[in-house]
Design an enzyme around this catalytic site. Structure first.
Site, mmCIF file in Angstrom:
data_model
loop_
_atom_site.group_PDB
_atom_site.id
_atom_site.type_symbol
_atom_site.label_atom_id
_atom_site.label_comp_id
_atom_site.label_asym_id
_atom_site.label_seq_id
_atom_site.Cartn_x
_atom_site.Cartn_y
_atom_site.Cartn_z
ATOM 1 N N ASP B 337 0.789 -1.251 -0.048
ATOM 2 C CA ASP B 337 0.244 0.100 -0.090
ATOM 3 C C ASP B 337 0.919 1.290 -0.102
ATOM 4 O O ASP B 337 0.333 2.230 0.692
ATOM 5 C CB ASP B 337 -1.010 -0.037 1.266
ATOM 6 C CG ASP B 337 -1.680 -1.288 1.651
ATOM 7 O OD1 ASP B 337 -2.362 -1.700 0.328
ATOM 8 O OD2 ASP B 337 -1.682 -1.852 2.525
ATOM 9 N N SER B 362 2.276 6.644 0.735
ATOM 10 C CA SER B 362 1.552 5.861 1.623
ATOM 11 C C SER B 362 0.184 6.018 1.044
ATOM 12 O O SER B 362 -0.473 7.126 1.108
ATOM 13 C CB SER B 362 1.606 6.276 2.905
ATOM 14 O OG SER B 362 0.843 5.532 3.742
ATOM 15 N N ARG B 363 -0.334 4.944 0.569
ATOM 16 C CA ARG B 363 -1.808 4.883 -0.180
ATOM 17 C C ARG B 363 -2.691 4.956 1.046
ATOM 18 O O ARG B 363 -4.012 5.741 0.470
ATOM 19 C CB ARG B 363 -2.044 3.785 -1.055
ATOM 20 C CG ARG B 363 -1.241 4.072 -2.438
ATOM 21 C CD ARG B 363 -1.482 3.087 -3.271
ATOM 22 N NE ARG B 363 -0.545 2.095 -3.471
ATOM 23 C CZ ARG B 363 0.811 2.126 -4.104
ATOM 24 N NH1 ARG B 363 0.987 3.281 -4.727
ATOM 25 N NH2 ARG B 363 1.538 1.087 -4.053
ATOM 26 N N VAL B 364 -2.662 4.506 2.080
ATOM 27 C CA VAL B 364 -3.640 4.549 2.964
ATOM 28 C C VAL B 364 -3.585 5.180 4.440
ATOM 29 O O VAL B 364 -4.380 5.320 5.260
ATOM 30 C CB VAL B 364 -4.325 2.985 3.122
ATOM 31 C CG1 VAL B 364 -4.752 2.480 1.925
ATOM 32 C CG2 VAL B 364 -3.170 2.101 3.855
#
Lengths: 133, 500
Positions: B337, B362-364
């Protein structure tokens, strides 16, 4: 295919095809195999294939029975009868004497093992006392 | 007498009847991989035992007549003709609280000389990842204690964040800081560090550091060393994951560091080639993607119905000459992620951590960031990216308007402020205070070389018992206007000592 793998594969197929066949049929199958190998210019592999097939067939049809010491023929006969009933009637029994198993017997075929030896029993006792099982 | 009675009772519980074992015969053995015939009904990933050798193996290649087995131990002891026995069990490792503070091998055997592992539960090494229904989005932060990461690329509990970069530029140091930082964290997660193909000396140093910092109290180390068989290197991440999953499934939080997955890929390539599986790109087998995807999918934040536990994964991957587009790096980037990319050029310029802001993401994690951090660091990444562009542009021109010049000066100070030495993680409330000082422009009139000292002085001032700013931020997880005012006063006071 690597030579060793080729020999093993051919030998397995040959042993399976010739299993339980009368002698003339066996001969015919071997001659056909020879023709095939000749066409592929691999006739030189035939002796090794035959040798390997014999070993494979022998291994398939064998029950190795290990006893701690020589025993009387009556006990031996009874044991053989029971083992054949359990592991296959057509199999032949090869008897070995190995004092290291202390007592009882070990019967082994190509794909199963019955270890009813005193050595195994003692080993299990040891593992229980050490808390390993 | 009592002991004899006890032993008798022990024996009564056990069954000693001879059983029929399904066996096979070893036909080929080498490079810790064995081929056996027989084993007619053996299952994939089943544990097999080499009779009389006290060595186990793992059945991997099930062919028509043969079975490919990887040896879990000393392979040289195994000879052609040896009997190999089915155990009808899949490979499992001991899990549970008893492992905390211990160093174990991938089979769960202790390596630290502290005696037997007290655990009655075993979990299979290979397990299915939780399903979509069993999961929930990441909502709690995992503070690493590293300013640049917590401010710019925050990580959430249950997330998978890749750390990648060339060798020796601080990948392990980030993981180590993260572990050490958990000591004072609320709802402290259990940390699992998987050393895959590491040198014994390096791991010894790492464990010593963790012990010195008091971090072994909540850490488990799973070690497969560089001189261990390839099978150990292949299994170590899965074993570590099984250990971490126990905490996830028992309503707790856990973090696992895989250091590193490049070496695991090499091990799997070695095993696959010896097993004669068809080689693909860079001689890796076709299932090299699946090797990592099935491992990393097991990291998850579970839903409330499942207990709400989490397993955060921080895999580490080594790049060659900064090439992020290598086979294994791109595979793992697409699975995770987000990634923290460390740049060797920045490292040698003295920037620690050598984080490449542009290529790290950081995707989430931002969804899990505490409100206080979100408020002050929300636009920090964008500002720094703009600063980097401007800095490059300013190399070509001297004529800059005052606004651009001010942006450049602040960017330089922010970059300096985000520099952090190894093993000095900061708690999130300190991070908020430090970043606040930078983003609000309090450092603009300070000389660049004094920024680090200012940071230290500010923290020292804030931890003084007479002040409760840090406690308030920690409690409320945000920066309200009253605390903000107090913080500003402290910053100004510290600045005075610098003559600004």
């Amino acid at each position: 295919m690597k030579t060793k793998t080729a020999i093993t594969t051919w030998a397995r197929v040959l042993a399976m095809m010739t299993k339980g066949q009368p002698e003339p049929v066996k001969k015919k199958i071997i001659l056909r195999l020879r023709e095939q190998l000749k066409r592929k210019k691999k006739e030189y592999l035939l002796p090794k294939i035959l040798e390997s097939a014999d070993k494979y067939a022998a291994r398939k049809e064998k029950i190795t029975l290990v006893l701690a010491r020589e025993t009387d023929s009556r006990t031996k006969e009874l044991l053989e009868q029971r083992l054949k009933a359990f592991l296959g009637q057509e199999k032949r029994i090869e008897l070995k004497i190995d004092g290291s198993i202390i007592g009882g017997f070990v019967a082994q075929t190509e794909d199963c093992l019955i270890d009813a030896s005193v050595k195994k029993y003692l080993n299990q006792l040891k593992m229980v006392s050490l808390g390993e099982i | 007498m009592d002991k004899i009675e006890q032993f008798k009772r022990q024996l009564e519980e056990k069954e000693f009847e001879p059983k029929m074992d399904e066996i096979g015969t070893v036909i080929e053995s080498g490079d810790n991989v064995v081929k056996a015939n027989g084993l007619r009904d053996v299952e994939n990933f089943e544990l097999v035992e080499f009779e009389g050798r006290q060595v186990f193996g793992l059945a991997l290649n099930l062919e028509e007549y043969e079975t490919g087995i990887i040896v879990l131990g000393k392979g040289s002891a195994i000879k052609e003709g040896d009997v190999v026995k089915r155990t009808k069990k899949t490979l499992s490792v001991p899990v549970g609280e008893g492992l905390i503070g211990r160093v174990v091998d991938p089979l769960g055997r202790p390596l630290d000389g502290k005696g037997k592992i007290e655990s009655k539960i075993n979990n299979p090494v290979e397990r299915l990842a939780p399903s979509v229904i069993e999961r929930q989005p990441v909502d709690k932060p995992l503070h690493t204690g590293i300013l640049a990461i917590d401010g710019l690329i925050p990580i959430g509990r249950g997330q998978r964040e890749l750390i990648l970069g060339d060798r020796g530029i601080g990948k392990t140091a980030i993981a180590l800081d993260m572990i050490i930082n958990q000591k004072e964290e609320k709802n402290r997660p259990v940390c699992v560090y998987v050393a895959c193909g590491q040198k014994k000396s390096k791991l010894k140093r790492l464990i010593k550091t963790l012990e010195d910092k008091g971090a072994m109290e909540y850490t488990i180390v799973v070690a497969a060393f560089a001189d261990d068989p390839a099978s150990f290197l292949y299994l170590a991440p899965y074993a570590g994951c099984a250990i971490g999953e126990y905490f996830r499934d028992n309503k707790k939080d856990a973090v696992i560091v895989y250091d590193d997955l490049t070496k695991q890929s090499w091990a799997w390539r070695e095993i696959s080639l010896v097993l004669r599986r068809p080689p693909g790109r860079e001689a890796y087998p076709g299932d090299i993607f699946y090797l990592h995807s099935r491992l990393l999918e097991r990291a998850a934040k579970l839903s409330k119905a499942q207990g709400g536990g989490s397993l955060t994964a921080l895999p580490i991957v080594e790049t060659q000459a900064g090439d992020i587009s290598g086979y294994i790096p791109t595979n793992v980037i697409s699975i995770t992620d987000g990634q923290i990319f460390l740049d060797s050029a920045l490292f040698y310029k003295g920037q620690r951590p050598s984080l490449d802001i542009g290529r790290s993401v950081s995707r989430v994690g931002s969804k899990a960031q505490v409100p206080g951090m979100k408020k002050i660091a929300g636009t920090l990444k964008l500002d720094l990216a703009q600063f980097q562009d401007l800095e490059r542009f300013s190399e070509f021109t001297e004529e800059l308007d005052p606004q651009t010049r001010q942006m450049l000066e602040r960017g330089k100070r922010m970059r300096e402020l985000l520099k952090q030495e190894d093993l000095t993680p900061l708690s999130f409330e300190k991070e908020i205070a430090v970043i606040f000082a930078g983003t609000k422009g309090y450092l603009d009139d300070l000389p660049l070389e004094k920024i680090q000292q200012f940071k230290k002085d500010l923290i020292e001032e804030l931890v003084a018992p007479s002040l409760d700013i840090l406690d308030v931020i920690r409690e409320k997880e945000q920066l309200d206007s009253k605390t903000e005012g107090e913080l500003e006063e402290v910053i100004k006071r510290v600045k005075k000592s610098y003559g600004a």
